[in-house]
Motif scaffolding. Structure first.
Motif, PDB file in Angstrom:
ATOM      1  N   ILE A 101       0.596  -0.882  -0.121  1.00  0.00           N
ATOM      2  CA  ILE A 101       0.036   0.175  -0.439  1.00  0.00           C
ATOM      3  C   ILE A 101       0.513   1.499  -0.222  1.00  0.00           C
ATOM      4  N   ALA A 102       1.994   1.132   0.203  1.00  0.00           N
ATOM      5  CA  ALA A 102       2.911   2.613   0.685  1.00  0.00           C
ATOM      6  C   ALA A 102       3.634   2.287  -0.235  1.00  0.00           C
ATOM      7  N   SER A 103       3.906   1.631  -1.279  1.00  0.00           N
ATOM      8  CA  SER A 103       5.248   1.335  -2.028  1.00  0.00           C
ATOM      9  C   SER A 103       4.847   2.807  -3.031  1.00  0.00           C
ATOM     10  N   ASN A 104       3.916   2.859  -3.844  1.00  0.00           N
ATOM     11  CA  ASN A 104       3.738   4.517  -4.568  1.00  0.00           C
ATOM     12  C   ASN A 104       3.788   5.751  -3.793  1.00  0.00           C
ATOM     13  N   THR A 105       3.380   5.990  -2.560  1.00  0.00           N
ATOM     14  CA  THR A 105       2.803   7.191  -1.964  1.00  0.00           C
ATOM     15  C   THR A 105       4.016   7.539  -1.137  1.00  0.00           C
ATOM     16  N   TYR A 106       4.950   6.135  -0.394  1.00  0.00           N
ATOM     17  CA  TYR A 106       6.260   6.378   0.563  1.00  0.00           C
ATOM     18  C   TYR A 106       7.745   5.330  -0.463  1.00  0.00           C
ATOM     19  N   PRO A 107       7.553   5.365  -1.169  1.00  0.00           N
ATOM     20  CA  PRO A 107       8.816   4.148  -1.275  1.00  0.00           C
ATOM     21  C   PRO A 107      10.223   4.288  -0.500  1.00  0.00           C
ATOM     22  N   GLU A 108      10.069   4.634  -0.101  1.00  0.00           N
ATOM     23  CA  GLU A 108      11.885   4.852   0.614  1.00  0.00           C
ATOM     24  C   GLU A 108      11.139   4.639   2.708  1.00  0.00           C
ATOM     25  N   LEU A 109      10.218   4.407   2.666  1.00  0.00           N
ATOM     26  CA  LEU A 109       9.296   3.342   3.649  1.00  0.00           C
ATOM     27  C   LEU A 109      10.032   2.554   4.050  1.00  0.00           C
ATOM     28  N   THR A 110      10.466   1.605   5.509  1.00  0.00           N
ATOM     29  CA  THR A 110      10.711   0.608   5.532  1.00  0.00           C
ATOM     30  C   THR A 110       9.711  -0.229   6.724  1.00  0.00           C
ATOM     31  N   VAL A 111       9.635  -1.848   6.623  1.00  0.00           N
ATOM     32  CA  VAL A 111       9.108  -2.306   7.375  1.00  0.00           C
ATOM     33  C   VAL A 111      10.339  -3.553   7.703  1.00  0.00           C
ATOM     34  N   ARG A 112       9.782  -3.803   8.966  1.00  0.00           N
ATOM     35  CA  ARG A 112      10.479  -5.123   9.516  1.00  0.00           C
ATOM     36  C   ARG A 112       9.252  -5.597  10.585  1.00  0.00           C
ATOM     37  N   VAL A 113       9.899  -6.989  10.632  1.00  0.00           N
ATOM     38  CA  VAL A 113       9.040  -7.986  11.205  1.00  0.00           C
ATOM     39  C   VAL A 113      10.530  -8.669  12.220  1.00  0.00           C
ATOM     40  N   GLY A 114       9.422  -8.449  12.750  1.00  0.00           N
ATOM     41  CA  GLY A 114      10.987  -8.738  14.526  1.00  0.00           C
ATOM     42  C   GLY A 114      10.002  -9.748  14.919  1.00  0.00           C
ATOM     43  N   VAL A 115      10.858 -10.893  14.670  1.00  0.00           N
ATOM     44  CA  VAL A 115      10.627 -12.501  15.450  1.00  0.00           C
ATOM     45  C   VAL A 115      10.567 -13.500  16.494  1.00  0.00           C
ATOM     46  N   ASN A 116      10.067 -14.110  16.994  1.00  0.00           N
ATOM     47  CA  ASN A 116      10.743 -14.955  18.067  1.00  0.00           C
ATOM     48  C   ASN A 116      12.403 -14.896  18.068  1.00  0.00           C
ATOM     49  N   GLY A 117      13.611 -14.523  18.411  1.00  0.00           N
ATOM     50  CA  GLY A 117      14.261 -15.758  18.237  1.00  0.00           C
ATOM     51  C   GLY A 117      15.824 -14.982  17.333  1.00  0.00           C
ATOM     52  N   GLU A 118      15.016 -13.735  16.822  1.00  0.00           N
ATOM     53  CA  GLU A 118      15.824 -12.718  16.191  1.00  0.00           C
ATOM     54  C   GLU A 118      16.199 -11.511  17.045  1.00  0.00           C
ATOM     55  N   ARG A 119      18.254 -11.847  16.272  1.00  0.00           N
ATOM     56  CA  ARG A 119      18.600 -11.146  17.145  1.00  0.00           C
ATOM     57  C   ARG A 119      19.669  -9.736  16.323  1.00  0.00           C
ATOM     58  N   TYR A 120      19.349  -8.606  17.090  1.00  0.00           N
ATOM     59  CA  TYR A 120      19.985  -7.795  17.017  1.00  0.00           C
ATOM     60  C   TYR A 120      21.426  -7.632  17.807  1.00  0.00           C
ATOM     61  N   GLU A 121      21.974  -6.406  17.062  1.00  0.00           N
ATOM     62  CA  GLU A 121      23.360  -6.675  18.068  1.00  0.00           C
ATOM     63  C   GLU A 121      23.170  -5.688  18.728  1.00  0.00           C
ATOM     64  N   ARG A 122      24.055  -5.637  19.801  1.00  0.00           N
ATOM     65  CA  ARG A 122      24.044  -4.420  21.053  1.00  0.00           C
ATOM     66  C   ARG A 122      23.955  -3.174  20.441  1.00  0.00           C
ATOM     67  N   GLY A 123      23.415  -1.746  20.228  1.00  0.00           N
ATOM     68  CA  GLY A 123      24.030  -0.353  19.728  1.00  0.00           C
ATOM     69  C   GLY A 123      23.248  -0.219  17.874  1.00  0.00           C
ATOM     70  N   GLU A 124      23.073  -1.309  17.655  1.00  0.00           N
ATOM     71  CA  GLU A 124      22.855  -1.456  16.766  1.00  0.00           C
ATOM     72  C   GLU A 124      21.204  -0.527  16.050  1.00  0.00           C
ATOM     73  N   ILE A 125      20.983   0.333  15.050  1.00  0.00           N
ATOM     74  CA  ILE A 125      20.573   1.388  15.308  1.00  0.00           C
ATOM     75  C   ILE A 125      18.834   1.183  14.103  1.00  0.00           C
ATOM     76  N   ILE A 126      17.915   0.897  14.498  1.00  0.00           N
ATOM     77  CA  ILE A 126      17.402   0.281  13.499  1.00  0.00           C
ATOM     78  C   ILE A 126      16.012   1.017  13.144  1.00  0.00           C
ATOM     79  N   THR A 127      16.541   1.726  11.632  1.00  0.00           N
ATOM     80  CA  THR A 127      15.678   2.814  11.080  1.00  0.00           C
ATOM     81  C   THR A 127      14.815   2.156  10.287  1.00  0.00           C
ATOM     82  N   ASP A 128      14.782   1.209  10.260  1.00  0.00           N
ATOM     83  CA  ASP A 128      12.508   1.287   9.521  1.00  0.00           C
ATOM     84  C   ASP A 128      12.036   1.712   9.937  1.00  0.00           C
ATOM     85  N   GLN A 129      10.483   2.132   9.795  1.00  0.00           N
ATOM     86  CA  GLN A 129       9.907   3.491  10.135  1.00  0.00           C
ATOM     87  C   GLN A 129       8.748   2.093  10.792  1.00  0.00           C
ATOM     88  N   ILE A 130       8.189   1.327  10.304  1.00  0.00           N
ATOM     89  CA  ILE A 130       7.333   0.738  10.776  1.00  0.00           C
ATOM     90  C   ILE A 130       8.285  -0.802  11.429  1.00  0.00           C
TER      91      ILE A 130
END
Length: 100
Positions: free
Chosen positions: A71-100
């Motif tokens: 739905i956002a692709s035509n209006t906001y092509p730069e918008l990003t969505v991240r799906v966070g699920v159980n077990g997904e790991r992030y590095e300490r200090g990692e900066i998340i740039t996804d808007q949703i």
């Protein structure tokens, strides 16, 4: 709009928005309703989380992310969505740039 959308969109688009909990049968427009409300409030130029959608299952989270992205692709092509699920790991200090 569906009945669900007519009842919930005015609350979600109000200033300030009302909290809305949606339950209903498949195909009633719930995902589209909250996607519209989220996209109305997102600033795609800000590279930081601005909305969180909580789903009870991985499959539903993936489907919802796909709907929002399409739905956002035509209006906001730069918008990003991240799906966070159980077990997904992030590095300490990692900066998340996804808007949703």
């Amino acid at each position: 709009p569906s009945q669900t959308q007519m009842e919930t969109l005015p609350c979600m688009l109000a200033e300030p928005p009302y909290n809305v909990i949606m339950q209903g049968q498949s195909g009633t427009g719930k995902t589209l309703a909250f996607t519209i409300a989220i996209l109305q409030r997102i600033d795609p130029t800000l590279k930081r989380p601005q909305a969180i959608v909580i789903e009870p299952a991985f499959e539903l989270a993936s489907q919802t992310a796909t709907v929002i992205t399409r739905i956002a692709s035509n209006t906001y092509p730069e918008l990003t969505v991240r799906v966070g699920v159980n077990g997904e790991r992030y590095e300490r200090g990692e900066i998340i740039t996804d808007q949703i």
